[in-house]
Motif scaffolding. Structure first.
Motif, PDB file in Angstrom:
ATOM      1  N   MET A 138      44.816  43.450  31.952  1.00 56.69           N
ATOM      2  CA  MET A 138      43.883  43.169  33.047  1.00 56.69           C
ATOM      3  C   MET A 138      44.418  42.000  33.858  1.00 56.69           C
ATOM      4  SD  MET A 138      39.902  41.845  32.819  1.00 56.69           S
ATOM      5  CE  MET A 138      39.259  43.359  32.116  1.00 56.69           C
ATOM      6  N   ILE A 139      44.269  42.079  35.161  1.00 60.92           N
ATOM      7  CA  ILE A 139      44.563  40.946  36.028  1.00 60.92           C
ATOM      8  C   ILE A 139      43.260  40.194  36.279  1.00 60.92           C
ATOM      9  CG2 ILE A 139      45.347  40.218  38.314  1.00 60.92           C
ATOM     10  CD1 ILE A 139      47.019  42.808  38.376  1.00 60.92           C
ATOM     11  N   VAL A 140      43.288  38.888  36.085  1.00 61.62           N
ATOM     12  CA  VAL A 140      42.132  38.031  36.341  1.00 61.62           C
ATOM     13  C   VAL A 140      42.482  37.142  37.535  1.00 61.62           C
ATOM     14  CG1 VAL A 140      40.577  36.298  35.386  1.00 61.62           C
ATOM     15  CG2 VAL A 140      41.569  38.048  33.890  1.00 61.62           C
ATOM     16  N   MET A 141      41.701  37.259  38.601  1.00 63.62           N
ATOM     17  CA  MET A 141      41.989  36.505  39.815  1.00 63.62           C
ATOM     18  C   MET A 141      40.789  35.689  40.264  1.00 63.62           C
ATOM     19  SD  MET A 141      44.265  38.832  42.388  1.00 63.62           S
ATOM     20  CE  MET A 141      42.905  39.941  42.736  1.00 63.62           C
ATOM     21  N   GLN A 142      41.060  34.480  40.722  1.00 58.82           N
ATOM     22  CA  GLN A 142      40.069  33.718  41.457  1.00 58.82           C
ATOM     23  C   GLN A 142      40.326  33.995  42.929  1.00 58.82           C
ATOM     24  OE1 GLN A 142      39.776  29.611  40.371  1.00 58.82           O
ATOM     25  NE2 GLN A 142      38.413  29.102  42.067  1.00 58.82           N
ATOM     26  N   PHE A 170      27.580  33.393  37.392  1.00 60.56           N
ATOM     27  CA  PHE A 170      27.810  32.468  36.283  1.00 60.56           C
ATOM     28  C   PHE A 170      27.721  31.064  36.874  1.00 60.56           C
ATOM     29  CE2 PHE A 170      29.483  36.274  34.712  1.00 60.56           C
ATOM     30  CZ  PHE A 170      29.943  36.180  33.413  1.00 60.56           C
ATOM     31  N   GLY A 171      26.539  30.463  36.924  1.00 60.45           N
ATOM     32  CA  GLY A 171      26.426  29.124  37.498  1.00 60.45           C
ATOM     33  C   GLY A 171      26.862  29.113  38.951  1.00 60.45           C
ATOM     34  N   ASN A 172      27.987  28.406  39.227  1.00 63.22           N
ATOM     35  CA  ASN A 172      28.447  28.288  40.615  1.00 63.22           C
ATOM     36  C   ASN A 172      29.503  29.331  40.975  1.00 63.22           C
ATOM     37  OD1 ASN A 172      30.590  27.327  39.113  1.00 63.22           O
ATOM     38  ND2 ASN A 172      31.085  25.680  40.558  1.00 63.22           N
ATOM     39  N   ARG A 173      29.612  30.380  40.189  1.00 68.26           N
ATOM     40  CA  ARG A 173      30.594  31.399  40.513  1.00 68.26           C
ATOM     41  C   ARG A 173      30.023  32.794  40.265  1.00 68.26           C
ATOM     42  NH1 ARG A 173      31.760  29.642  35.347  1.00 68.26           N
ATOM     43  NH2 ARG A 173      32.554  31.176  33.854  1.00 68.26           N
ATOM     44  N   ARG A 174      30.636  33.771  40.920  1.00 65.95           N
ATOM     45  CA  ARG A 174      30.266  35.169  40.739  1.00 65.95           C
ATOM     46  C   ARG A 174      31.458  35.932  40.192  1.00 65.95           C
ATOM     47  NH1 ARG A 174      28.726  37.412  46.209  1.00 65.95           N
ATOM     48  NH2 ARG A 174      30.271  35.903  46.918  1.00 65.95           N
ATOM     49  N   ILE A 186      40.699  44.985  37.032  1.00 63.56           N
ATOM     50  CA  ILE A 186      40.874  43.737  37.774  1.00 63.56           C
ATOM     51  C   ILE A 186      39.574  42.946  37.680  1.00 63.56           C
ATOM     52  CG2 ILE A 186      41.454  42.667  39.980  1.00 63.56           C
ATOM     53  CD1 ILE A 186      42.648  45.437  40.767  1.00 63.56           C
ATOM     54  N   HIS A 187      39.678  41.714  37.241  1.00 64.58           N
ATOM     55  CA  HIS A 187      38.540  40.805  37.093  1.00 64.58           C
ATOM     56  C   HIS A 187      38.652  39.774  38.206  1.00 64.58           C
ATOM     57  CE1 HIS A 187      36.415  37.722  34.211  1.00 64.58           C
ATOM     58  NE2 HIS A 187      36.332  37.318  35.446  1.00 64.58           N
ATOM     59  N   VAL A 188      37.668  39.722  39.094  1.00 67.99           N
ATOM     60  CA  VAL A 188      37.706  38.764  40.199  1.00 67.99           C
ATOM     61  C   VAL A 188      36.544  37.792  40.072  1.00 67.99           C
ATOM     62  CG1 VAL A 188      38.983  40.194  41.836  1.00 67.99           C
ATOM     63  CG2 VAL A 188      36.513  40.423  41.703  1.00 67.99           C
ATOM     64  N   THR A 189      36.838  36.534  40.374  1.00 63.80           N
ATOM     65  CA  THR A 189      35.849  35.463  40.326  1.00 63.80           C
ATOM     66  C   THR A 189      35.877  34.709  41.650  1.00 63.80           C
ATOM     67  OG1 THR A 189      36.115  35.158  37.936  1.00 63.80           O
ATOM     68  CG2 THR A 189      35.155  33.331  39.166  1.00 63.80           C
ATOM     69  N   ALA A 190      34.712  34.414  42.199  1.00 67.94           N
ATOM     70  CA  ALA A 190      34.622  33.630  43.431  1.00 67.94           C
ATOM     71  C   ALA A 190      33.665  32.469  43.209  1.00 67.94           C
ATOM     72  CB  ALA A 190      34.138  34.502  44.591  1.00 67.94           C
ATOM     73  N   LEU A 191      34.129  31.280  43.544  1.00 71.71           N
ATOM     74  CA  LEU A 191      33.287  30.084  43.442  1.00 71.71           C
ATOM     75  C   LEU A 191      32.447  29.931  44.702  1.00 71.71           C
ATOM     76  CD1 LEU A 191      35.873  27.533  41.996  1.00 71.71           C
ATOM     77  CD2 LEU A 191      34.105  28.780  40.750  1.00 71.71           C
ATOM     78  N   ASP A 192      31.351  29.187  44.573  1.00 67.92           N
ATOM     79  CA  ASP A 192      30.537  28.832  45.737  1.00 67.92           C
ATOM     80  C   ASP A 192      31.242  27.690  46.473  1.00 67.92           C
ATOM     81  OD1 ASP A 192      28.690  30.660  44.823  1.00 67.92           O
ATOM     82  OD2 ASP A 192      27.398  29.139  43.907  1.00 67.92           O
ATOM     83  N   GLY A 193      32.147  27.973  47.337  1.00 64.65           N
ATOM     84  CA  GLY A 193      32.947  26.933  47.968  1.00 64.65           C
ATOM     85  C   GLY A 193      34.232  26.776  47.188  1.00 64.65           C
ATOM     86  N   PRO A 194      35.159  27.703  47.327  1.00 69.23           N
ATOM     87  CA  PRO A 194      36.400  27.683  46.546  1.00 69.23           C
ATOM     88  C   PRO A 194      37.260  26.473  46.887  1.00 69.23           C
ATOM     89  CG  PRO A 194      36.545  29.288  48.321  1.00 69.23           C
ATOM     90  CD  PRO A 194      35.125  28.815  48.279  1.00 69.23           C
ATOM     91  N   PRO A 195      38.041  25.978  45.945  1.00 68.48           N
ATOM     92  CA  PRO A 195      38.920  24.845  46.208  1.00 68.48           C
ATOM     93  C   PRO A 195      40.014  25.239  47.188  1.00 68.48           C
ATOM     94  CG  PRO A 195      39.432  25.832  44.086  1.00 68.48           C
ATOM     95  CD  PRO A 195      38.188  26.498  44.579  1.00 68.48           C
ATOM     96  N   PRO A 196      40.587  24.252  47.886  1.00 66.59           N
ATOM     97  CA  PRO A 196      41.668  24.578  48.823  1.00 66.59           C
ATOM     98  C   PRO A 196      42.886  25.117  48.082  1.00 66.59           C
ATOM     99  CG  PRO A 196      41.501  22.207  48.501  1.00 66.59           C
ATOM    100  CD  PRO A 196      40.313  22.806  47.827  1.00 66.59           C
ATOM    101  N   ALA A 197      43.610  26.005  48.722  1.00 67.09           N
ATOM    102  CA  ALA A 197      44.831  26.577  48.145  1.00 67.09           C
ATOM    103  C   ALA A 197      45.932  26.521  49.186  1.00 67.09           C
ATOM    104  CB  ALA A 197      44.579  28.010  47.690  1.00 67.09           C
TER     105      ALA A 197
END
Length: 380
Positions: A138-142, A170-174, A186-197
């Motif tokens: 599985m690929i796990v991506m933010q 999950f708290g501050n992420r989906r 594929i497992h995708v996670t998104a934060l509420d206001g993702p950090p800069p990349a």
């Protein structure tokens, strides 16, 4: 037929094939924190995936990743029309067949996805597995935008593992788990206001996760065979939120992990209480079959240690394939059923001794008599 280190390998004269000669994964690693020291493994190669329809796959991952395929974006030498390359067809268990291939660079990570479509793949049955089956990769991506995963499934096919395609909070992420058009997870996670990349694109980080019968035993295999610096898993713990994301009522899980040496690519070994002995039915060149290429320092030594630790060679890999620059590659099957493609780092040419440009390709691997024989090939 048994393979022993040093026997004659198949030769592939085509330079630049399958992204091995000029892999982009190394170029970005040195600019990131968390680089794992090289050892027996000197870097992560591409994560390779068999597909039924290349154009459908390209559409899916362009939408999900927010970047173009590398043959479109960077003019790298991949084949979007069917080509025949003797030797590669046998290694991928597709003798006599032609293939297409291309790659995607996953932004802000050392992960490069490589896709192969073999002639006849549209008629081959895809890999069938449950998200918790033994050996499942599985690929796990933010990601910046989780809706891109939903759009990719709806537009290009695939399916939702998370019920109704609704991300679980999950708290501050989906979190959302999907299958691509060939059934790959594929497992995708998104934060509420993702950090800069640093890099553009939808991904802001990626991990490779492998399902194992025992997380610590899987980590031990990679530690003893390839020199991974691993962290061990603790006891199984309840994780009802992840259970919901996986479409399960309940879930107990634990993870061990590491970073692929010579890279910043994290790898996790996941153990679930849902395991019932069913192993993923991966088999080249079936759509949905996937494997990680690992660049090794000493091909013979790495292969011998893998065989001793319980790995087998994949069908079609009774002998190594030898590329035109003498790089040897071979596909093995881990005890948990995952596929790994071992690739020996090609030596840098010495201008004083380099053969002429029109010199014939080397057709024989260096002789060796002190390595143990590989066991007979077993189907993954």
């Amino acid at each position: 037929m048994k393979w022993t280190a040093g026997m004659i390998g198949r030769t592939v004269a085509a330079l630049g094939l399958v992204g091995l000669m000029a892999s982009p994964t190394v170029a970005v690693a040195q600019n990131r924190v968390g680089l794992a020291p090289a050892g027996d493994v000197v870097g992560a190669g591409n994560f390779i995936h068999m597909v039924a329809d290349m154009e459908r796959t390209v559409g899916f991952y362009t939408t999900l990743l927010g970047v173009q395929a590398n043959d479109e974006a960077r003019n790298w030498p991949y084949y979007r029309d069917f080509k025949s390359v003797p030797g590669i067809d046998v290694m991928y268990n597709a003798p006599g067949s032609k293939f297409k291939n291309t790659t995607f660079t996953v932004s802000n990570s050392d992960l490069v996805l490589e896709f192969f479509e073999w002639e006849g793949n549209s008629k081959r049955p895809p890999v069938e597995s449950r998200v918790f089956d033994l050996g499942v990769p599985m690929i796990v991506m933010q990601v910046r935008n989780i809706d891109a995963a939903i759009e990719a499934v709806k537009e290009y096919g695939g399916s939702f593992v998370t019920p109704n395609g609704v991300p679980v909070r999950f708290g501050n992420r989906r979190v959302l788990i999907v299958r691509d058009p060939d059934g790959f997870f594929i497992h995708v996670t998104a934060l509420d206001g993702p950090p800069p990349a640093r890099e553009p694109g939808n991904s802001i980080g990626a991990t490779l996760r492998l399902t194992a019968a025992d997380a610590n035993q899987a980590a031990h295999f990679f530690e003893t065979v390839f020199g991974f610096n691993v962290y061990k898993a603790s006891e199984l713990t309840d994780d009802p939120l992840m259970g919901r994301a996986m479409g399960l009522n309940t879930l107990r899980q634990r993870w061990a992990g590491s970073t692929v040496p010579g890279s910043t690519l994290p790898m996790q070994f996941a153990e679930y209480d849902k395991l019932d002995g069913k192993k993923v039915d991966q088999a080249l060149p079936r759509p949905g079959t996937a494997m990680l290429r690992m660049r090794v320092r000493d091909f013979d030594a790495s292969l011998a240690k893998a065989m001793t630790a319980g790995a087998t060679v994949a069908p079609g890999n009774e002998a190594p394939t030898v590329l035109g620059n003498n790089t040897r590659i071979l596909v093995i099957v881990t005890p948990d059923g995952q596929l790994l493609q071992l690739a020996e780092e090609a030596p840098k040419p010495n201008p004083a001794t380099a053969p002429a440009a029109d010199a014939p390709a080397v057709t024989k691997a260096p002789a060796s008599t002190d390595k143990p024989a590989a066991p007979a090939t077993k189907s993954p």
